[in-house]
Design an enzyme around this catalytic site. Structure first.
Site, PDB file in Angstrom:
ATOM      1  N   ARG A 192       0.706  -1.211  -0.091  1.00 20.52           N
ATOM      2  CA  ARG A 192      -0.137   0.109   0.057  1.00 20.52           C
ATOM      3  C   ARG A 192       0.803   1.507   0.060  1.00 20.52           C
ATOM      4  O   ARG A 192       0.509   2.421   0.634  1.00 20.52           O
ATOM      5  CB  ARG A 192      -1.004  -0.087   1.076  1.00 20.52           C
ATOM      6  CG  ARG A 192      -1.741  -1.215   1.253  1.00 20.52           C
ATOM      7  CD  ARG A 192      -2.539  -1.595   0.159  1.00 20.52           C
ATOM      8  NE  ARG A 192      -2.936  -2.870   0.265  1.00 20.52           N
ATOM      9  CZ  ARG A 192      -3.887  -3.505  -0.616  1.00 20.52           C
ATOM     10  NH1 ARG A 192      -3.997  -3.083  -1.866  1.00 20.52           N
ATOM     11  NH2 ARG A 192      -4.550  -4.577  -0.334  1.00 20.52           N
ATOM     12  N   LYS A 311       0.873  -8.617  13.859  1.00 13.22           N
ATOM     13  CA  LYS A 311      -0.427  -8.784  13.091  1.00 13.22           C
ATOM     14  C   LYS A 311      -0.912 -10.209  13.349  1.00 13.22           C
ATOM     15  O   LYS A 311       0.153 -11.064  12.756  1.00 13.22           O
ATOM     16  CB  LYS A 311      -0.459  -8.201  11.713  1.00 13.22           C
ATOM     17  CG  LYS A 311      -1.846  -8.649  11.033  1.00 13.22           C
ATOM     18  CD  LYS A 311      -1.729  -8.247   9.441  1.00 13.22           C
ATOM     19  CE  LYS A 311      -2.875  -8.638   8.611  1.00 13.22           C
ATOM     20  NZ  LYS A 311      -2.844  -8.029   7.473  1.00 13.22           N
ATOM     21  N   GLU A 315      -6.229 -12.070   8.276  1.00 20.35           N
ATOM     22  CA  GLU A 315      -5.656 -12.369   7.025  1.00 20.35           C
ATOM     23  C   GLU A 315      -4.936 -13.285   6.653  1.00 20.35           C
ATOM     24  O   GLU A 315      -3.910 -12.988   6.059  1.00 20.35           O
ATOM     25  CB  GLU A 315      -5.640 -10.708   6.391  1.00 20.35           C
ATOM     26  CG  GLU A 315      -6.718  -9.788   6.670  1.00 20.35           C
ATOM     27  CD  GLU A 315      -6.433  -8.477   6.047  1.00 20.35           C
ATOM     28  OE1 GLU A 315      -7.269  -7.843   5.390  1.00 20.35           O
ATOM     29  OE2 GLU A 315      -5.113  -8.100   5.993  1.00 20.35           O
ATOM     30  N   LYS A 384      -7.213  -0.119  14.692  1.00 18.42           N
ATOM     31  CA  LYS A 384      -7.487   1.394  13.684  1.00 18.42           C
ATOM     32  C   LYS A 384      -8.488   1.957  13.977  1.00 18.42           C
ATOM     33  O   LYS A 384      -9.370   2.002  14.640  1.00 18.42           O
ATOM     34  CB  LYS A 384      -7.744   0.334  12.344  1.00 18.42           C
ATOM     35  CG  LYS A 384      -6.814  -0.412  11.837  1.00 18.42           C
ATOM     36  CD  LYS A 384      -7.237  -0.896  10.416  1.00 18.42           C
ATOM     37  CE  LYS A 384      -6.095  -1.717   9.718  1.00 18.42           C
ATOM     38  NZ  LYS A 384      -6.244  -2.269   8.442  1.00 18.42           N
ATOM     39  N   ASP A 389     -11.550  -0.498   7.913  1.00 16.96           N
ATOM     40  CA  ASP A 389     -10.391  -0.550   7.293  1.00 16.96           C
ATOM     41  C   ASP A 389     -10.035   0.626   6.711  1.00 16.96           C
ATOM     42  O   ASP A 389      -9.850   0.724   5.327  1.00 16.96           O
ATOM     43  CB  ASP A 389     -10.280  -1.658   6.258  1.00 16.96           C
ATOM     44  CG  ASP A 389      -9.042  -2.187   6.152  1.00 16.96           C
ATOM     45  OD1 ASP A 389      -7.770  -1.481   6.419  1.00 16.96           O
ATOM     46  OD2 ASP A 389      -8.626  -3.029   4.871  1.00 16.96           O
ATOM     47  N   GLU A 417      -4.469   4.530   1.072  1.00 19.08           N
ATOM     48  CA  GLU A 417      -5.035   3.314   0.492  1.00 19.08           C
ATOM     49  C   GLU A 417      -6.446   3.149  -0.412  1.00 19.08           C
ATOM     50  O   GLU A 417      -6.426   2.929  -1.262  1.00 19.08           O
ATOM     51  CB  GLU A 417      -4.781   2.024   1.422  1.00 19.08           C
ATOM     52  CG  GLU A 417      -5.405   0.676   0.955  1.00 19.08           C
ATOM     53  CD  GLU A 417      -5.267  -0.260   1.747  1.00 19.08           C
ATOM     54  OE1 GLU A 417      -4.802  -0.352   2.920  1.00 19.08           O
ATOM     55  OE2 GLU A 417      -5.974  -1.384   1.183  1.00 19.08           O
ATOM     56  N   TRP A 566     -15.553  -9.151   1.589  1.00 25.80           N
ATOM     57  CA  TRP A 566     -14.538  -8.355   0.915  1.00 25.80           C
ATOM     58  C   TRP A 566     -15.422  -7.724  -0.062  1.00 25.80           C
ATOM     59  O   TRP A 566     -14.651  -6.867  -0.745  1.00 25.80           O
ATOM     60  CB  TRP A 566     -13.242  -9.230   0.484  1.00 25.80           C
ATOM     61  CG  TRP A 566     -12.434  -9.722   1.549  1.00 25.80           C
ATOM     62  CD1 TRP A 566     -12.271  -9.544   2.566  1.00 25.80           C
ATOM     63  CD2 TRP A 566     -11.371 -10.700   1.287  1.00 25.80           C
ATOM     64  NE1 TRP A 566     -11.049 -10.108   3.394  1.00 25.80           N
ATOM     65  CE2 TRP A 566     -10.589 -10.925   2.404  1.00 25.80           C
ATOM     66  CE3 TRP A 566     -11.007 -11.592   0.118  1.00 25.80           C
ATOM     67  CZ2 TRP A 566      -9.477 -11.808   2.552  1.00 25.80           C
ATOM     68  CZ3 TRP A 566      -9.882 -12.495   0.210  1.00 25.80           C
ATOM     69  CH2 TRP A 566      -9.210 -12.655   1.410  1.00 25.80           C
TER      70      TRP A 566
HETATM   71  C1  GCU Z   1      -5.838  -3.622   4.676  1.00 26.82           C
HETATM   72  C2  GCU Z   1      -4.566  -3.464   3.496  1.00 26.82           C
HETATM   73  C3  GCU Z   1      -3.798  -4.726   3.684  1.00 26.82           C
HETATM   74  C4  GCU Z   1      -3.123  -4.606   5.147  1.00 26.82           C
HETATM   75  C5  GCU Z   1      -4.340  -4.721   6.325  1.00 26.82           C
HETATM   76  C6  GCU Z   1      -3.515  -4.538   7.863  1.00 26.82           C
HETATM   77  O1  GCU Z   1      -6.725  -4.453   4.509  1.00 26.82           O
HETATM   78  O2  GCU Z   1      -5.366  -3.482   2.238  1.00 26.82           O
HETATM   79  O3  GCU Z   1      -2.756  -4.517   2.740  1.00 26.82           O
HETATM   80  O4  GCU Z   1      -2.280  -5.791   5.308  1.00 26.82           O
HETATM   81  O5  GCU Z   1      -4.992  -3.373   6.077  1.00 26.82           O
HETATM   82  O6  GCU Z   1      -4.048  -3.555   8.205  1.00 26.82           O
HETATM   83  O7  GCU Z   1      -3.257  -5.477   8.216  1.00 26.82           O
END
Ligand code: GCU
Length: 730
Positions: A192, A311, A315, A384, A389, A417, A566
């Site tokens: 990003r 993290k 994801e 966040k 997001d 982004e 998504w």
């Molecule tokens: C968003 C972003 C990802 C990133 C993720 C995060 O989804 O598109 O590229 O990894 O945030 O904050 O972990």
């Protein structure tokens, strides 16, 4: 470096890195100098006053930080005063500016007894005193790094051409850890990132230290940033190998004099990948020992290492839940490893499960609130700003205030982004302020997000704020001139969240572009309207996440992806009746995650602000809003208003041509034309799509879309948004 590949890319990178900073670019106006441009003061009276007072400068001490202060003052005063000023550790004759530790005999003797910097290592005082009948400016602090911050505050005042009497101030940061998170990969790419390649030239480190590293540190210190996470949250365990730790140590050495600590992202499965263990279970004693040893090893190379950012179970990233352990188990294991060295763990709350749930925005709250009180004192849960997001507008995240026994960091995204990436002029301070000033009501009125994260509401001692960095190897650092303002604004608000978006814009413009008052007003106006413009042409009235999934810079409200949550259609829920996500009790009931007062406000159609309407409600196309107009008409008029504002910004920019150097003027001008084109694209594609549900004509005042819905749906835009942008749009 955009889409260039192979030799061309390497050549471009080499050019980017070979530009000798500051000196070579002194009058080239590339943007490299950021807000540390230090051009000659244009107000003749002020220039004479500064020259009279600041003829000789003393910065006591010989620490690397004291030397950095002297170097900065030498450079800055030479530029601002357009004359050589003597700057030394001592001086012959009496100095007009003296910088140092408040308790040192020299400074203590100058300051009246009651005038001292506020308590704290980073705070400072700027005072005017009389000595021998002459004015002396004193920058006093409790540590060298406080003196550095005071020096930059003084220079800011000079850049704004304030009278010497108006330079007096004292300041203390409200948040302890003010961190930039780099989403930089070890291969030089930036997730990003829209400003070229990563600044960190891993292949040449630790031997080769690009001069940019120091300039980067100066820029950060000048706005109060005191921590840098070097690596992407989607982490690579290689960063923790001895080879890379040597490189990390080299960067840390450059940053240290500027008060900046380095942090790394920790890949949770590193004990398996690097250590050859069979598990990464946080309760396994061999795993715990591996992390303890790793922490000890890191601190041997980097004694002031800040800690880890993680993290986990998000994801596809590994985490403690892979072993049926909680986020607290995972975070605490790492926290125990760094605790003997006074490090912290920043554990991200950006989680949503691999199974598609009822409402993605509810999951972080559901997973983390049961863990309140279970985290070690050196864990900060990093959340966040909103529950989805980094959308152009989201409500504040319901976790703020909901973890009274946990230290919480706020994470903003400085890189745009979802806000037009490199080219769109979108000044983010209004977004940052909207979140910081949002009232959670968890302890009654006045329980703002800012007070949650600065620790004053719920009594946390560890406090922090993070911004996902927007810098890269582009000469201008941030891909566009105006994106620099977002880096600047993040730092200034991290230091003091009470500053205003307008005040920060004015500082930045005067330091970066011009001190011409009329031009400053015009540019500030462009900046201050720009975020709402982007909301209007992208996602007005509480819409969210309707961008194209591969590129994120243009519209695709029609998209259905492999995962429902998504998909734009999941988020807007348009049908023949209306549009919007019902998050009240009749829907996903996400409103229940807010304190009662906020919950009621948002759940009630009569009180929910229009700006968040479709985030919380499914509203009929023909239902009237506050204005008396129907929802459909309001959607159309908001999209149009977004385009109109960008057009007005283009006109405003034209009007300041005389005040701006030609290269930067032209770059901004061309980017504004891209922004206008893409704003029209957003408006037209979204309105064509939504009208296929509403079956209603556009209201008067909204320009008809340039193309059919099929045309917009057929556009194939490159995933790498940087260049070329989506072809063929009008
Ligand atoms: C968003 C972003 C990802 C990133 C993720 C995060 O989804 O598109 O590229 O990894 O945030 O904050 O972990």
């Amino acid at each position: 470096m955009g889409r260039e590949r192979g030799p061309v890319r390497r050549l471009l990178l080499a050019i980017a890195f070979s530009i000798t900073p500051w000196s070579a670019s002194l009058h080239a106006e590339t943007g490299y100098e950021l807000w540390l441009r230090y051009r000659r003061v244009t107000d003749a009276t002020r220039l004479a006053e500064y020259r009279r007072v600041v003829a000789r400068v003393v910065v006591a001490g010989n620490s690397p930080t004291a030397r950095a202060i002297r170097e900065e003052l030498t450079l800055a005063l030479r530029g601002l005063l357009d004359t050589t000023v003597s700057v030394g550790a001592t001086t012959v004759g009496s100095p007009g500016l003296i910088v140092g530790i408040a308790s040192s005999p020299r400074i203590a003797s100058l300051l009246p007894a009651r005038r001292r910097p506020p308590a704290g290592r980073e705070s400072f005082l700027i005072a005017n005193v009389k000595a021998g009948g002459k004015t002396v400016i004193v920058v006093a602090a409790n540590s060298d790094v406080g003196a550095l911050y005071g020096t930059f505050a003084l220079l800011r005042g000079l850049q704004m051409q304030r009278p010497v009497t108006a330079l007096e101030s004292s300041s203390v940061p409200r948040i302890r850890r003010r961190v930039l998170d780099h989403w930089d990969n070890l291969d030089g790419s930036v997730e990003r990132g829209y400003a070229g390649a990563s600044l960190w030239d891993w292949a040449r480190l630790p031997e080769t230290l690009s001069p940019r590293y120091r300039d980067y540190a100066r820029a950060n210190a000048s706005i109060g940033i005191n921590g840098v996470v070097l690596t992407n949250v989607n982490a690579n365990a290689q960063a923790l190998t001895p080879e890379y730790l040597g490189k990390v140590a080299a960067l840390a050495n450059v940053f240290r004099p500027y008060g900046i600590a380095v942090y790394l992202t920790a890949r949770f499965s590193a004990p398996i990948e690097l250590g050859g263990l069979k598990t990464a279970d946080p309760l396994d004693s061999t795993v715990r020992a591996w992390w303890r040893d790793k922490a000890d090893e890191i601190y041997r190379s980097v004694p002031d290492f800040g800690g880890f950012l993680v993290k986990a179970n998000s994801e596809g990233q590994p985490g403690p839940q892979d072993y049926h352990r909680t986020h607290a188990d995972g975070a605490n294991m790492l926290a125990d490893a760094v605790a003997p060295h006074h490090g912290v763990v920043m554990w991200r709350a950006f989680v949503y499960s691999n199974d598609v749930p009822s409402d993605r925005v509810k999951q972080a709250y559901d997973e983390f609130t049961p863990l309140d009180g279970a985290f070690r004192a050196n864990v900060l849960v990093q959340t966040k700003n909103g529950p989805l997001d980094f959308q152009p507008r989201e409500p504040f995240h319901p976790l703020f205030g909901a973890l009274p026994k946990t230290a919480q960091m706020l994470e903003f995204q400085i890189t745009k982004e979802y806000l037009g990436e490199d080219t769109h002029l979108v000044y983010l301070a209004p977004l940052f302020k909207e979140v910081l000033d949002a009232d959670t009501y968890v302890r009654g009125p006045g329980s703002t997000v800012a007070r949650v994260i600065d620790g004053t509401l719920q009594g946390q001692r560890e406090t922090g704020i993070a911004g996902v960095a927007n810098v890269g190897s582009d000469t201008n650092w941030t891909g566009s001139q105006f994106n620099q303002a977002n880096w600047y604004a993040f730092g200034r608000l991290a230091w003091d969240h009470r500053l205003t978006a307008a005040g920060i814009a004015e500082e930045w413009i005067r330091a970066t572009f011009t001190n011409d008052d009329a031009a400053v007003r015009t540019i500030a106006h462009m900046m201050l309207v720009s975020r709402e413009a982007a909301v209007n042409y992208m996602t007005p009235l509480g819409l969210a996440h309707i961008m194209g999934s591969n590129h994120h810079y243009g519209p695709a409200p029609w998209a259905r992806l492999s995962r429902a949550d998504w998909s734009p259609v999941y988020f807007h829920r348009a049908d023949s009746v209306g549009v919007g996500f019902d998050r009240t009790a009749t829907g996903s009931n996400a409103v229940a995650q807010y304190a009662p007062h906020v919950r009621e406000l948002l759940a009630n159609r009569a009180t929910v602000p229009d700006s968040l309407l479709l985030w919380f409600h499914h509203v009929g196309w023909r239902e009237p809003l506050r204005s008396g107009r129907t929802l459909w008409d309001e959607i159309g008029l908001h999209y149009q208003a977004g385009v109109d504002t960008v057009r007005a910004m283009r006109g405003e920019w034209q009007s300041v041509r005389e005040s701006i150097d030609a290269p930067r003027f032209a770059e901004v001008d061309s980017f504004l034309s891209i922004q206008e084109r893409e704003a029209r694209w957003w408006r037209d594609a979204a309105l064509e799509y939504f009208s296929s549900f509403s079956q209603l004509p556009l209201p008067p005042g909204v320009e008809p879309p340039a193309h059919s819905l099929e045309y917009y749906m057929g556009l194939r835009c490159p995933a790498d948004a940087r260049k070329p942008r989506c072809p063929d749009i009008p």
